[in-house]
Motif scaffolding. Structure first.
Motif: not given
Length: 405
Positions: A193, A267, A335-336, A339
Motif C-alpha cells: 500500500d 480497489r 489501508l491506502d 488497497a
C-alpha cells in the motif's frame, strides 16, 4: 477535485524504459538465460515481472542497471543507451531496492538514505532535507527514526528505509527485486500500500520482480509473465491477463480462481466510505465525546495536525483523559485507498472495530470502510459477472442456432 484526480494530473517523473532484443548467455550453458527479450515500459508505470523459478526475471532486471552485463541487444532509458555512461554512473541514476532493505548495519537510518546523494556531491543541508522528506514519505517520523540503526528497526521498517534510499537521488527508474518477500503478510500488505501511495505521488518508472501473481496483480499497471529463457508469455494489464490468458501456460500460472482474482482488482477507493466522528490531538475530550454520542459512534478517529490518523480509541477510553491523546502512528493499522478489497477483508477480520481506516496521499484521512460495504460490493460484482456470462452464452447459443438453420 479529489486527491486521486489531483494525483492523476501530476507530471510523470519516470522515464520510458525499452529493451530491444536483449540476450544473456553464460559460458558453458546450452541455452541462454535471457533469449531476445524486447518490450517497452511506459514512463511512470509499475511493471511486475513474474514467472517460474529460473525463467530469467531477476537476470532481466539486473541487466537494466548493469549488475549483469547483457551479451547483446540494447536497453534504453528515455531513448539513451545505458552503455553511454559507466556502470557506476548508471547505477547512481537508478534506484535499487532488494529484499530486506539491505541496509548498512554500521550506519544510521539517515546515513543509509543519504548514500547516493553523498556520492553525487550534494551539500549537507540538501541531503538532510531530502532524508527527512523521504522518511516522512515512507511513513517513518524523521525525529524518531533518522538517528536509529538498522538493528533497532523491525523488518518492515528496514524495508521502508530501503525504499527511501532507492528514491534518495530522485531517479527516474527504480528496480525492485522481491522487495517485500522477507516480511510477514500483514506488513507486506502495508508496504505494498505504501508503494502504491508513493507511486501515486511520484509517478516513477518501477520494475518489480515478484514470484507472487497476487502481488503482481495488485502492484502492476502491467504484468510481464515470462517463460524459460525470459520468453514473453504475455505482457498486458492485470485486467486483460485475468480476462483473457494468452495461452495455457499463462492460465496455469495465474491459477484457479481467476474470478476471485478479478475481484481483487477492485480497489477501496471505488466504495463509499463512512465518516465517523473525528478529533484532533490535544482537543478537549468533552466536545469530542458529545459529537460522537450525538452521531451514535462508539469510537473516535484521532487525527494529527496533518490530518493523518494516529489512534482510534473507544469512547470509554477517551473519557478517561482531559485531552484527546495520540499514539505512535505506525501502531495504527490503516489501508491506502488503492488497497484491494481482499486486503480490506483480511484487515477487518482481525481488527478490533471490524472496520478499517482508509487513507490517501501522505496518509491523510479519507474515511472508514466497513465489512458490510465490502461484502455487498463483492456480491454485486459476482452477480454482474454471472449475468454477463449468461448473456454471452445466450448469444453463442443463438449464433449456433442460426448457423444450424
Amino acid at each position: 477535485m479529489t486527491q486521486t484526480d489531483q494525483a492523476a494530473e501530476r507530471s510523470i517523473s519516470g522515464a520510458e524504459l525499452r529493451l530491444e532484443n536483449v540476450v544473456k548467455r553464460y559460458p558453458g550453458q546450452k541455452s541462454p538465460a535471457v533469449e531476445s527479450l524486447s518490450l517497452t515500459i511506459p514512463a511512470g508505470e509499475i511493471v511486475a515481472f513474474v514467472g517460474p523459478s529460473g525463467c530469467g526475471k531477476t537476470t532481466s532486471l539486473k541487466m537494466i542497471n548493469r549488475l549483469i552485463e547483457p551479451t547483446s541487444g540494447s536497453i534504453l532509458i528515455d531513448g539513451e543507451d545505458i552503455r553511454k555512461d559507466s556502470a557506476t554512473s548508471l547505477r547512481r541514476k537508478i534506484g535499487y531496492v532488494i529484499q530486506g532493505g539491505s541496509l548498512f548495519p554500521h550506519m544510521s537510518v539517515a546515513a543509509n538514505v543519504a548514500v547516493v546523494p553523498k556520492m553525487l556531491g550534494w551539500d549537507k543541508k540538501r541531503i538532510a532535507t531530502r532524508t527527512d522528506e523521504l522518511l516522512d514519505l515512507v511513513g517513518l517520523d524523521p525525529d524518531r527514526y533518522r538517528d536509529r540503526y538498522p538493528r533497532e528497526l523491525s523488518g518492515g521498517q528496514q524495508q521502508r528505509v530501503g525504499v527511501a534510499r532507492g528514491l534518495a537521488a530522485d531517479p527516474p527508474v527504480i528496480l525492485m527485486d522481491e522487495p517485500f518477500g522477507a516480511v510477514d503478510p500483514i506488513t507486506r500488505q502495508r508496504l505494498q500500500d505504501e508503494l502504491i501511495s508513493i507511486q501515486r505521488e511520484l509517478r516513477k518508472t518501477i520494475v518489480c520482480v515478484t514470484h507472487d501473481i497476487d502481488e503482481a496483480i495488485k502492484l502492476g499497471d502491467r504484468i510481464l509473465i515470462l517463460q524459460e529463457g525470459a520468453n514473453i508469455a504475455q505482457y498486458d494489464t492485470p485486467d486483460a491477463i485475468l480476462a483473457a490468458p494468452a495461452n495455457d501456460f499463462v492460465a496455469d500460472f495465474v491459477g484457479a480462481g481467476s474470478t476471485l482474482k478479478q475481484l481483487s482488482l477492485a480497489r477501496v477507493r471505488s466504495l463509499d466510505l463512512l465518516h465517523p466522528t473525528t478529533a484532533k490531538v490535544g482537543e478537549d475530550t468533552g466536545p469530542a465525546v458529545r459529537r460522537a454520542e450525538d452521531a451514535g459512534d462508539d469510537a473516535i478517529v484521532v487525527l494529527d495536525d496533518r490530518d493523518r490518523p494516529v489512534a482510534w480509541p473507544w469512547l470509554r477510553q477517551v473519557r478517561n483523559n482531559d485531552k484527546v491523546k495520540s499514539s505512535p502512528r505506525e501502531n495504527l493499522v490503516t489501508l491506502d485507498e488503492a488497497a484491494t478489497l481482499n486486503d480490506a477483508l483480511d484487515t477487518m477480520l482481525t481488527a478490533a472495530h471490524s472496520k478499517v481506516i482508509v487513507t490517501g496521499d501522505r496518509d491523510r484521512y479519507l474515511g472508514v470502510l466497513d465489512f458490510e460495504t465490502v461484502t455487498e460490493h463483492m456480491r454485486k460484482t459476482e452477480r454482474e459477472a454471472a449475468e454477463h456470462q449468461l448473456e454471452l452464452q445466450q448469444e453463442q447459443d443463438q449464433q449456433g442456432a442460426h448457423a444450424d438453420g
